[in-house]
Design a protein around this motif. Sequence first.
Motif: not given
Length: 117
Positions: A80-83, A86-89, A94-96, A101-103
């Motif tokens: 989840a941390l890696l996801v 990656a999604v933030h980059l 931040t919200l997405v 990551g939570t899901v």
Amino acid sequence: MQFNWYTVMLIAITAVITFLLRAIPFMIFGGGKKMPDRVKKVADLLPAAIMTVLVIYCIKGELLSIATGVSITAIGSAVALLVVVAVHLWKRNTLVSIGVGTVIYMVLIRVLPMWIK
């Protein structure tokens, strides 16, 4: 029920202090005044610092548990941390990033035990 002035005063004082804590920055920097550079730098860095502290706080238990053996939640946290990174980059939102990551984390800690059996 008996009326308690102490409780009323406690609530009133708390409300006034809370209001002042939120209003003082607008009183100081409002009206078109420019924010000092030092305060602006802190305001720019604070969200990232808060997120870093929250992430470290949330995964510290998992990181410490890896020393005794890898657990399912440690794997879920790492993925989840890696996801999130990656999604933030990718999206710069931040919200997405936090939502995805939570899901991912919640799905992994529910699904991984079924796969690893």
